[in-house]
Design a protein around this motif. Sequence first.
Motif, PDB file in Angstrom:
ATOM      1  N   GLN A 198       0.537  -6.872  -1.113  1.00  0.00           N
ATOM      2  CA  GLN A 198       1.504  -5.871  -1.593  1.00  0.00           C
ATOM      3  C   GLN A 198       2.576  -6.600  -2.412  1.00  0.00           C
ATOM      4  O   GLN A 198       3.285  -7.453  -1.876  1.00  0.00           O
ATOM      5  N   ALA A 208       7.594  10.407 -13.815  1.00  0.00           N
ATOM      6  CA  ALA A 208       7.195   9.708 -12.570  1.00  0.00           C
ATOM      7  C   ALA A 208       5.679   9.771 -12.398  1.00  0.00           C
ATOM      8  O   ALA A 208       5.029   8.779 -12.041  1.00  0.00           O
ATOM      9  N   LEU A 259       7.859   2.941  -8.957  1.00  0.00           N
ATOM     10  CA  LEU A 259       8.712   3.761  -9.825  1.00  0.00           C
ATOM     11  C   LEU A 259       9.941   2.982 -10.293  1.00  0.00           C
ATOM     12  O   LEU A 259      10.961   3.570 -10.651  1.00  0.00           O
ATOM     13  N   TRP A 287       4.570  -2.285  -4.788  1.00  0.00           N
ATOM     14  CA  TRP A 287       5.875  -1.829  -4.292  1.00  0.00           C
ATOM     15  C   TRP A 287       6.818  -1.610  -5.453  1.00  0.00           C
ATOM     16  O   TRP A 287       6.625  -2.182  -6.529  1.00  0.00           O
ATOM     17  N   SER A 295       2.112  -9.852   1.706  1.00  0.00           N
ATOM     18  CA  SER A 295       3.020  -9.182   0.790  1.00  0.00           C
ATOM     19  C   SER A 295       3.845 -10.245   0.080  1.00  0.00           C
ATOM     20  O   SER A 295       4.351 -11.170   0.734  1.00  0.00           O
ATOM     21  N   GLN A 298      12.153   1.471  -8.813  1.00  0.00           N
ATOM     22  CA  GLN A 298      13.328   1.836  -8.010  1.00  0.00           C
ATOM     23  C   GLN A 298      14.117   2.970  -8.673  1.00  0.00           C
ATOM     24  O   GLN A 298      15.336   3.031  -8.592  1.00  0.00           O
ATOM     25  N   GLY A 299      13.404   3.859  -9.306  1.00  0.00           N
ATOM     26  CA  GLY A 299      14.039   5.034  -9.924  1.00  0.00           C
ATOM     27  C   GLY A 299      14.473   4.801 -11.370  1.00  0.00           C
ATOM     28  O   GLY A 299      14.832   5.749 -12.071  1.00  0.00           O
ATOM     29  N   VAL A 310       8.916   4.093   2.884  1.00  0.00           N
ATOM     30  CA  VAL A 310      10.071   4.600   3.647  1.00  0.00           C
ATOM     31  C   VAL A 310      11.212   3.579   3.765  1.00  0.00           C
ATOM     32  O   VAL A 310      12.048   3.689   4.650  1.00  0.00           O
ATOM     33  N   TRP A 311      11.247   2.615   2.870  1.00  0.00           N
ATOM     34  CA  TRP A 311      12.405   1.707   2.827  1.00  0.00           C
ATOM     35  C   TRP A 311      13.641   2.520   2.441  1.00  0.00           C
ATOM     36  O   TRP A 311      13.563   3.358   1.535  1.00  0.00           O
ATOM     37  N   HIS A 341       5.434 -10.250   5.474  1.00  0.00           N
ATOM     38  CA  HIS A 341       6.292  -9.603   4.477  1.00  0.00           C
ATOM     39  C   HIS A 341       6.607 -10.506   3.278  1.00  0.00           C
ATOM     40  O   HIS A 341       6.591 -10.058   2.129  1.00  0.00           O
TER      41      HIS A 341
HETATM   42  P1  NAD Z   1      10.288   3.142  -5.865  1.00  0.00           P
HETATM   43  O1  NAD Z   1       9.877   2.435  -7.093  1.00  0.00           O
HETATM   44  O2  NAD Z   1       9.304   3.864  -5.057  1.00  0.00           O
HETATM   45  O3  NAD Z   1      11.487   4.108  -6.307  1.00  0.00           O
HETATM   46  C1  NAD Z   1      12.081   4.981  -5.399  1.00  0.00           C
HETATM   47  C2  NAD Z   1      13.224   5.736  -6.079  1.00  0.00           C
HETATM   48  O4  NAD Z   1      12.753   6.421  -7.227  1.00  0.00           O
HETATM   49  C3  NAD Z   1      13.786   6.831  -5.165  1.00  0.00           C
HETATM   50  O5  NAD Z   1      14.790   6.329  -4.338  1.00  0.00           O
HETATM   51  C4  NAD Z   1      14.313   7.835  -6.167  1.00  0.00           C
HETATM   52  O6  NAD Z   1      15.590   7.427  -6.605  1.00  0.00           O
HETATM   53  C5  NAD Z   1      13.351   7.696  -7.315  1.00  0.00           C
HETATM   54  N1  NAD Z   1      12.260   8.703  -7.314  1.00  0.00           N
HETATM   55  C6  NAD Z   1      11.217   8.814  -6.462  1.00  0.00           C
HETATM   56  N2  NAD Z   1      10.394   9.799  -6.834  1.00  0.00           N
HETATM   57  C7  NAD Z   1      10.937  10.334  -7.948  1.00  0.00           C
HETATM   58  C8  NAD Z   1      10.541  11.385  -8.812  1.00  0.00           C
HETATM   59  N3  NAD Z   1       9.400  12.060  -8.611  1.00  0.00           N
HETATM   60  N4  NAD Z   1      11.344  11.681  -9.863  1.00  0.00           N
HETATM   61  C9  NAD Z   1      12.483  10.980 -10.095  1.00  0.00           C
HETATM   62  N5  NAD Z   1      12.891   9.963  -9.318  1.00  0.00           N
HETATM   63  C10 NAD Z   1      12.127   9.647  -8.266  1.00  0.00           C
HETATM   64  O7  NAD Z   1      11.131   2.090  -4.985  1.00  0.00           O
HETATM   65  P2  NAD Z   1      11.020   1.325  -3.604  1.00  0.00           P
HETATM   66  O8  NAD Z   1      11.508   2.147  -2.489  1.00  0.00           O
HETATM   67  O9  NAD Z   1      11.687   0.019  -3.866  1.00  0.00           O
HETATM   68  O10 NAD Z   1       9.476   0.998  -3.393  1.00  0.00           O
HETATM   69  C11 NAD Z   1       8.592   1.874  -2.731  1.00  0.00           C
HETATM   70  C12 NAD Z   1       8.186   1.354  -1.365  1.00  0.00           C
HETATM   71  O11 NAD Z   1       7.626   0.045  -1.480  1.00  0.00           O
HETATM   72  C13 NAD Z   1       9.345   1.139  -0.377  1.00  0.00           C
HETATM   73  O12 NAD Z   1       9.828   2.347   0.178  1.00  0.00           O
HETATM   74  C14 NAD Z   1       8.691   0.223   0.621  1.00  0.00           C
HETATM   75  O13 NAD Z   1       7.840   0.966   1.491  1.00  0.00           O
HETATM   76  C15 NAD Z   1       7.864  -0.687  -0.288  1.00  0.00           C
HETATM   77  N6  NAD Z   1       8.557  -1.951  -0.640  1.00  0.00           N
HETATM   78  C16 NAD Z   1       7.998  -3.126  -0.203  1.00  0.00           C
HETATM   79  C17 NAD Z   1       8.592  -4.337  -0.530  1.00  0.00           C
HETATM   80  C18 NAD Z   1       7.957  -5.602  -0.065  1.00  0.00           C
HETATM   81  O14 NAD Z   1       8.592  -6.659  -0.143  1.00  0.00           O
HETATM   82  N7  NAD Z   1       6.735  -5.555   0.426  1.00  0.00           N
HETATM   83  C19 NAD Z   1       9.774  -4.373  -1.299  1.00  0.00           C
HETATM   84  C20 NAD Z   1      10.307  -3.165  -1.729  1.00  0.00           C
HETATM   85  C21 NAD Z   1       9.692  -1.967  -1.413  1.00  0.00           C
END
Ligand code: NAD
Length: 270
Positions: free
Chosen positions: A157, A209, A186, A183, A135, A188-189, A19-20, A107
């Motif tokens: 993580q 995905a 995907l 983390w 993490s 980040q899309g 949920v970031w 974190h």
């Molecule tokens: P992610 O790799 O989960 O990508 C998310 C993006 O992918 C979405 O915003 C959307 O644009 C796209 N997407 C998602 N589902 C899709 C689908 N089915 N088809 C097409 N596009 C799609 O990126 P994230 O948010 O960076 O990482 C996931 C989670 O990891 C975060 O929300 C957070 O909870 C965690 N996180 C932790 C750290 C850490 O330092 N521990 C850092 C970054 C993220």
Amino acid sequence: MKHITLNNGLRMPQVGLGVWQSGNGEEVINAIHWALAAGYRHVDTAMIYKNEEAVGKALASSDVPRADVWLTTKIWNDDIRKGRTTAALDESLARLGVEYVDLILLHWPVDGYERAWAELETALAAGKVKSIGLSNFMDEHLQDILRVGNIVPAVNQIEYHPYLVQAETISACDEHNIAITAWSPLMQGKFLDEPLFAKIAKDYDKTAAQVVLRWCLQNDIIVIPKSVNEGRIRENNDLFGFELSEEHLVAIDELERGHRYGPDPHDFDF
Ligand code: NAD
């Protein structure tokens, strides 16, 4: 839903909702409600995402009992540096409106993480958390924790996806039965930029995905893809009715290029 059994015996759902950047209001509340309806039982937040209040509201207003949902949050860097991990955890619990979280993570490996780890061990004994973990801890940071700590971390993580598998960190974690959560699984899309995923997806009648997430699952990695879109949230948990072939797993493995979308834990400044 499949689970990964942690080194403390608890079973962590292998897919969670990240949920970031999901806001602290209706957007994240809807996302969590859709996720729970789609079978998710795991939400990943952090103090720094500034949405623990809404995450708590979403869980409290759902039909799913609190005990059935795995809730992870994280202690932010300033609190680790200032030696106020216990206070920060108490503040997170208050914002979330829960008596415990299932997993609390440090974190990032900032100065003061050894002391912070001792505070997490105390919180575990007090029942404020069910599991404690890390993490963005690379091999050398992890060795520090193992040296000073009494409890082996349950989870690390880290950034993990087909362009970045961090083999050295994973093998250090494997040695101590520390589970890995990916983390940005995907990318980040940006996974859509890689044609191989769509090509493989066709063979299984799945989406790109789903191929990327399924590759993570078959490597025993926990994933926390982020989305606030109902269809994508459902899609990102619909991963259990197919299995990638060895040939396809290897083809994805070969994409590794040490590419980070996020900061490098050896060299970051926040
Ligand atoms: P992610 O790799 O989960 O990508 C998310 C993006 O992918 C979405 O915003 C959307 O644009 C796209 N997407 C998602 N589902 C899709 C689908 N089915 N088809 C097409 N596009 C799609 O990126 P994230 O948010 O960076 O990482 C996931 C989670 O990891 C975060 O929300 C957070 O909870 C965690 N996180 C932790 C750290 C850490 O330092 N521990 C850092 C970054 C993220």
